[in-house]
Structures are given as C-alpha cells and as structure tokens.
Write a protein that holds these residues in place. Sequence first.
Motif, PDB file in Angstrom:
ATOM      1  N   VAL A  31       0.689  -1.235  -0.199  1.00 55.62           N
ATOM      2  CA  VAL A  31      -0.134  -0.087   0.117  1.00 55.62           C
ATOM      3  C   VAL A  31       0.672   1.374  -0.136  1.00 55.62           C
ATOM      4  CG1 VAL A  31      -1.589   1.215   1.221  1.00 55.62           C
ATOM      5  CG2 VAL A  31      -1.959  -0.985   1.003  1.00 55.62           C
ATOM      6  N   VAL A  32       1.948   1.159   1.027  1.00 56.38           N
ATOM      7  CA  VAL A  32       2.789   2.392   1.080  1.00 56.38           C
ATOM      8  C   VAL A  32       3.618   2.653  -0.503  1.00 56.38           C
ATOM      9  CG1 VAL A  32       5.099   3.336   1.982  1.00 56.38           C
ATOM     10  CG2 VAL A  32       3.054   2.173   3.493  1.00 56.38           C
ATOM     11  N   VAL A  33       4.038   1.559  -0.970  1.00 59.75           N
ATOM     12  CA  VAL A  33       4.680   1.764  -2.353  1.00 59.75           C
ATOM     13  C   VAL A  33       3.515   2.188  -3.296  1.00 59.75           C
ATOM     14  CG1 VAL A  33       5.829   0.360  -4.160  1.00 59.75           C
ATOM     15  CG2 VAL A  33       6.445  -0.011  -1.870  1.00 59.75           C
ATOM     16  N   LEU A  34       2.479   1.721  -3.411  1.00 55.90           N
ATOM     17  CA  LEU A  34       1.314   2.142  -4.271  1.00 55.90           C
ATOM     18  C   LEU A  34       0.969   3.574  -4.134  1.00 55.90           C
ATOM     19  CD1 LEU A  34      -0.574  -1.099  -4.668  1.00 55.90           C
ATOM     20  CD2 LEU A  34       0.881  -0.096  -6.505  1.00 55.90           C
ATOM     21  N   GLU A  35       0.925   3.935  -2.960  1.00 58.68           N
ATOM     22  CA  GLU A  35       0.643   5.423  -2.698  1.00 58.68           C
ATOM     23  C   GLU A  35       1.514   6.373  -3.285  1.00 58.68           C
ATOM     24  OE1 GLU A  35      -0.422   5.271   1.408  1.00 58.68           O
ATOM     25  OE2 GLU A  35      -2.382   4.801   1.187  1.00 58.68           O
ATOM     26  N   ALA A  36       2.892   5.870  -2.892  1.00 57.81           N
ATOM     27  CA  ALA A  36       4.093   6.691  -3.554  1.00 57.81           C
ATOM     28  C   ALA A  36       3.945   6.730  -5.049  1.00 57.81           C
ATOM     29  CB  ALA A  36       5.252   6.258  -2.897  1.00 57.81           C
ATOM     30  N   GLU A  37       3.855   5.534  -5.865  1.00 60.66           N
ATOM     31  CA  GLU A  37       3.760   5.413  -7.045  1.00 60.66           C
ATOM     32  C   GLU A  37       2.414   6.132  -7.616  1.00 60.66           C
ATOM     33  OE1 GLU A  37       3.512   1.878 -10.514  1.00 60.66           O
ATOM     34  OE2 GLU A  37       3.597   1.289  -8.608  1.00 60.66           O
ATOM     35  N   GLU A  38       1.393   6.209  -6.986  1.00 60.02           N
ATOM     36  CA  GLU A  38       0.277   7.058  -7.459  1.00 60.02           C
ATOM     37  C   GLU A  38       0.577   8.439  -7.509  1.00 60.02           C
ATOM     38  OE1 GLU A  38      -4.460   7.198  -6.689  1.00 60.02           O
ATOM     39  OE2 GLU A  38      -3.254   6.501  -4.925  1.00 60.02           O
ATOM     40  N   ALA A  39       1.270   9.084  -6.123  1.00 63.31           N
ATOM     41  CA  ALA A  39       1.686  10.182  -6.254  1.00 63.31           C
ATOM     42  C   ALA A  39       2.655  10.799  -7.294  1.00 63.31           C
ATOM     43  CB  ALA A  39       2.187  10.670  -4.843  1.00 63.31           C
ATOM     44  N   GLY A  40       3.655   9.753  -7.663  1.00 59.77           N
ATOM     45  CA  GLY A  40       4.367  10.239  -8.877  1.00 59.77           C
ATOM     46  C   GLY A  40       3.551  10.301 -10.038  1.00 59.77           C
ATOM     47  N   ALA A  41       2.627   9.217 -10.376  1.00 62.37           N
ATOM     48  CA  ALA A  41       2.080   9.047 -11.510  1.00 62.37           C
ATOM     49  C   ALA A  41       1.072  10.674 -11.466  1.00 62.37           C
ATOM     50  CB  ALA A  41       1.061   8.081 -11.722  1.00 62.37           C
ATOM     51  N   ARG A  42       0.531  10.919 -10.544  1.00 64.67           N
ATOM     52  CA  ARG A  42      -0.335  12.149 -10.524  1.00 64.67           C
ATOM     53  C   ARG A  42       0.667  13.284 -10.931  1.00 64.67           C
ATOM     54  NH1 ARG A  42      -5.035  11.562  -8.400  1.00 64.67           N
ATOM     55  NH2 ARG A  42      -5.673   9.860  -7.261  1.00 64.67           N
ATOM     56  N   ASP A  43       1.837  13.560 -10.190  1.00 67.75           N
ATOM     57  CA  ASP A  43       2.813  14.627 -10.532  1.00 67.75           C
ATOM     58  C   ASP A  43       2.991  14.475 -12.079  1.00 67.75           C
ATOM     59  OD1 ASP A  43       2.670  15.273  -8.121  1.00 67.75           O
ATOM     60  OD2 ASP A  43       4.602  14.380  -7.445  1.00 67.75           O
ATOM     61  N   ALA A  44       3.248  13.473 -12.789  1.00 72.40           N
ATOM     62  CA  ALA A  44       3.520  13.260 -14.166  1.00 72.40           C
ATOM     63  C   ALA A  44       2.355  13.641 -15.024  1.00 72.40           C
ATOM     64  CB  ALA A  44       4.129  11.670 -14.481  1.00 72.40           C
ATOM     65  N   LEU A  45       1.313  13.199 -14.381  1.00 69.52           N
ATOM     66  CA  LEU A  45      -0.024  13.582 -15.301  1.00 69.52           C
ATOM     67  C   LEU A  45      -0.211  15.180 -15.329  1.00 69.52           C
ATOM     68  CD1 LEU A  45      -2.561  12.936 -16.724  1.00 69.52           C
ATOM     69  CD2 LEU A  45      -3.562  12.649 -14.679  1.00 69.52           C
ATOM     70  N   SER A  46       0.204  15.670 -14.133  1.00 73.31           N
ATOM     71  CA  SER A  46      -0.068  17.206 -14.059  1.00 73.31           C
ATOM     72  C   SER A  46       0.919  17.945 -14.909  1.00 73.31           C
ATOM     73  CB  SER A  46       0.225  17.670 -12.627  1.00 73.31           C
ATOM     74  OG  SER A  46       0.192  19.038 -12.332  1.00 73.31           O
ATOM     75  N   GLY A  47       2.135  17.530 -14.951  1.00 72.96           N
ATOM     76  CA  GLY A  47       3.078  17.883 -15.783  1.00 72.96           C
ATOM     77  C   GLY A  47       2.819  17.718 -17.307  1.00 72.96           C
ATOM     78  N   ALA A  48       2.394  16.616 -17.667  1.00 77.16           N
ATOM     79  CA  ALA A  48       1.886  16.524 -19.044  1.00 77.16           C
ATOM     80  C   ALA A  48       0.995  17.064 -19.512  1.00 77.16           C
ATOM     81  CB  ALA A  48       1.495  14.961 -19.224  1.00 77.16           C
ATOM     82  N   PHE A  49      -0.080  17.409 -18.657  1.00 81.39           N
ATOM     83  CA  PHE A  49      -1.381  18.260 -18.902  1.00 81.39           C
ATOM     84  C   PHE A  49      -0.856  19.826 -19.030  1.00 81.39           C
ATOM     85  CE2 PHE A  49      -5.301  20.531 -17.663  1.00 81.39           C
ATOM     86  CZ  PHE A  49      -6.260  20.147 -18.788  1.00 81.39           C
TER      87      PHE A  49
END
Length: 135
Positions: free
Chosen positions: A79-97
């Motif tokens: 869960v901890v790893v997935l939450e960190a991965e999700e935060a990174g994916a959100r940041d990447a998505l925000s940057g791409a947008f």
Amino acid sequence: MTTWAQSLIRISTYEVETLQKRLADIADRRAAAHIRLGVLDAEAEIERDRARADPSAQMMLNAYLNGWKARKGAAEGDVVVLEAEEAGARDALSGAFEELKKFEHVAEATRLKALVAATKRENAAFDEIALRRRA
C-alpha cells in the motif's frame, strides 16, 4: 493551425491519456491492496473466534498470527509503495497536462497572429484598391 502544432498537441494528448490510464491502474491496484488488508483482518478475526471455540485451534493460533503479521506487513508495504507510485503518476500527469495546455496556447497564439497578419494584408489591399480608384 500548423501541422507542427497539431503534431505536438496530438503527441501531448496521447501522453496525457497514457498517464491517465497508468494512474487509473495504480489506483485500482491500491484499492485491491486495501481490500487485501481488510480480508487479512477478517481472516484473523475468524481464526481468533475459532480458537475461542476450539482448544486445539487455540494452540495453533500463535503460529497463524505470526504468519498473519508477516502477510499484513507485506500488504501494508504494498500500500505504501502504491501510494508513492500514485503520487508520482499524479505529478507526471499534471506536468503532461500543463505541457499540453502550453502547446495549445502557443498554437492558438500562432493562429491569431496569422489571422491578424492576413487581416492587415487584406486591409492594405483594399486601401490600395481604393487609392487606385481615386487616382
């Protein structure tokens, strides 16, 4: 709109869509990990109830709980790893947008400049026609 702008926007849109799919996949895996934690807790409670009712099961309860703690720790780590991965994916998505919006803005500004230039040329041509008619 110029072809270079269309190409950049199309590529950026594809990247945004890809990152959205990745984020959704990570969120699904995180939800599944939370469900797995809930199932582990429920199984432990069932084993505790069984141990209260059956003396032979009570002797095995400690061994079960030791294994349960290890499985729960692993699931919590997931869960901890997935939450960190999700935060990174959100940041990447925000940057791409943001990148997509920049390309769209530049394309629109270029289109408007071309429109203004064409209008100026047209007005100049009309002015020239009017001057020739007067002369």
